[in-house]
Design an enzyme around this catalytic site. Structure first.
Site, short mmCIF file in Angstrom:
data_model
loop_
_atom_site.label_atom_id
_atom_site.label_comp_id
_atom_site.label_asym_id
_atom_site.label_seq_id
_atom_site.Cartn_x
_atom_site.Cartn_y
_atom_site.Cartn_z
N THR A 180 0.90 -1.15 0.00
CA THR A 180 0.00 0.00 0.00
C THR A 180 0.93 1.19 0.00
OG1 THR A 180 -1.65 -1.15 1.36
CG2 THR A 180 -1.77 1.21 1.38
N VAL A 209 -12.99 -5.70 -0.77
CA VAL A 209 -12.81 -4.28 -0.51
C VAL A 209 -11.64 -4.07 0.46
CG1 VAL A 209 -13.90 -2.18 0.40
CG2 VAL A 209 -15.22 -3.77 -1.01
N ILE A 231 -2.29 -6.26 6.02
CA ILE A 231 -3.46 -7.08 5.67
C ILE A 231 -4.72 -6.29 5.99
CG2 ILE A 231 -4.65 -9.26 6.08
CD1 ILE A 231 -1.94 -9.68 4.86
N1 GLY Z 1 -3.92 -2.75 3.00
C1 GLY Z 1 -4.21 -3.04 1.66
C2 GLY Z 1 -5.17 -4.13 1.48
O1 GLY Z 1 -5.21 -5.08 2.25
O2 GLY Z 1 -5.92 -4.08 0.56
#
Ligand code: GLY
Length: 317
Positions: A180, A209, A231
């Site tokens: 990310t 999502v 995550i």
């Molecule tokens: N933090 C990014 C995702 O898990 O989509």
């Protein structure tokens, strides 16, 4: 307009389980520091927090090493779907896009939605808005991400997530991660903003999502601003960004709010990292995983967290 305070800035390019290749570490460090340097110079020239967040996120999205914009990972059906959000802390306003395809900079759509009455759009709606705004059609796919997906498909999708950094030597080293990108800013007028953008976990089901376009992963008000990486399901379960901001709003210091939140997360076996700034200019970062790919400007110097592997769950500047 004359700056009232020294701006503060922290960015991230994901969090992961290893950053072993020396070439990889140096390349990631150079990429992050170059972006910090560029955005901080513009903050000194007077751009506001939201403008700085957008500029920083665009640069991170355009860097193919990181899992957002160009270099996004592919989902289970081989398609790229990206999510991004902005929160203007001063206005207390969140906007974002979920699972948008075929554009270069999802953060730019999130910025446009700041002044819209419908502020979070998903797939079809986001595609329609991109057409209305006449965003050029853009394919964010890179060869390396395609190769990763093909290799994983041959293995019948055994991994639970794609690599955090697109780096051939890291893929060989079996490095998995949680990609990310995010930017947190306190501008020269004392205003906070945050932006977060992602290609998701990689190999996920269609329609999954991400936390990045939710207040769990991206949240700010007048007191603090937080961007998460890791995550998404773990970040959502802890409601991490909003939790830290609410704790600071209710009187906790940022350092204590981050420490308490990361102790809880560690006890719950969560897998993520986060970056944060408060209205007093304190910078904080935390991780339950091994590596946080983050760099900051504390008003005097640029630093980064790439070699921060100690037992502490949080660090402060
Ligand atoms: N933090 C990014 C995702 O898990 O989509």
């Amino acid at each position: 307009m004359k700056l009232e305070i020294k701006p503060k800035l922290i960015i991230h390019g994901g969090a992961g389980s290893s950053l072993q290749g020396k070439g990889g570490l140096i390349a990631v460090r150079n990429a992050l520091r170059k972006i910090v340097d560029s955005v901080y110079s513009q903050l000194l020239m007077g751009i506001n927090a939201t403008e700085a967040v957008v500029k920083g996120c665009q640069m991170l999205e355009d860097e193919p090493r990181f899992n957002a914009g160009t270099g996004s990972v592919l989902q289970s059906d081989g398609q790229i779907r990206m999510s991004a959000a902005i929160m203007d802390g001063n206005m207390g306003r969140f906007s974002g896009v979920i699972n948008v395809s075929r554009i270069k900079n999802p953060i730019t759509m999130a910025q446009f939605l700041q002044t819209s009455s419908d502020r979070v759009l998903s797939d079809y709606g986001a595609a329609e808005l991109a057409r209305e705004l006449q965003f050029p059609i853009y394919n964010p796919l890179t060869d390396l991400r395609l190769q990763e997906w093909i290799a994983e498909r041959q293995d019948n999708f055994q991994k639970t997530m794609a690599g955090v950094v697109a780096e051939p030597e890291m893929a060989e080293a079996g490095s998995a991660g949680r990609g990310t990108i995010g930017v947190v800013v306190l501008d020269g007028y004392g205003k906070l903003a945050v932006g977060t953008s992602t290609g998701g976990k990689g190999f996920e089901r269609i329609g999954r999502v991400s936390d990045s376009a939710m207040p769990a992963g991206n949240y700010a008000n007048k007191f603090a601003a937080v961007s998460c990486t890791g995550i998404g399901e773990d970040i959502i379960d802890e409601c991490l960004a909003a939790k830290v901001v609410v704790r600071v709003t209710d009187g906790m210091t940022l350092a204590t709010a981050m420490e308490k939140s990361f102790i809880e997360a560690n006890n719950n076996h969560r897998d993520f990292g986060a970056i944060a700034i408060d209205s007093n200019g304190n910078i904080s970062y935390g991780k339950t995983c091994e590596v946080l790919l983050s760099a900051y400007h504390d008003g005097n110097n640029i630093g980064d967290t790439l070699e921060w592997h100690n037992q502490e769950l949080t660090g402060n500047r």
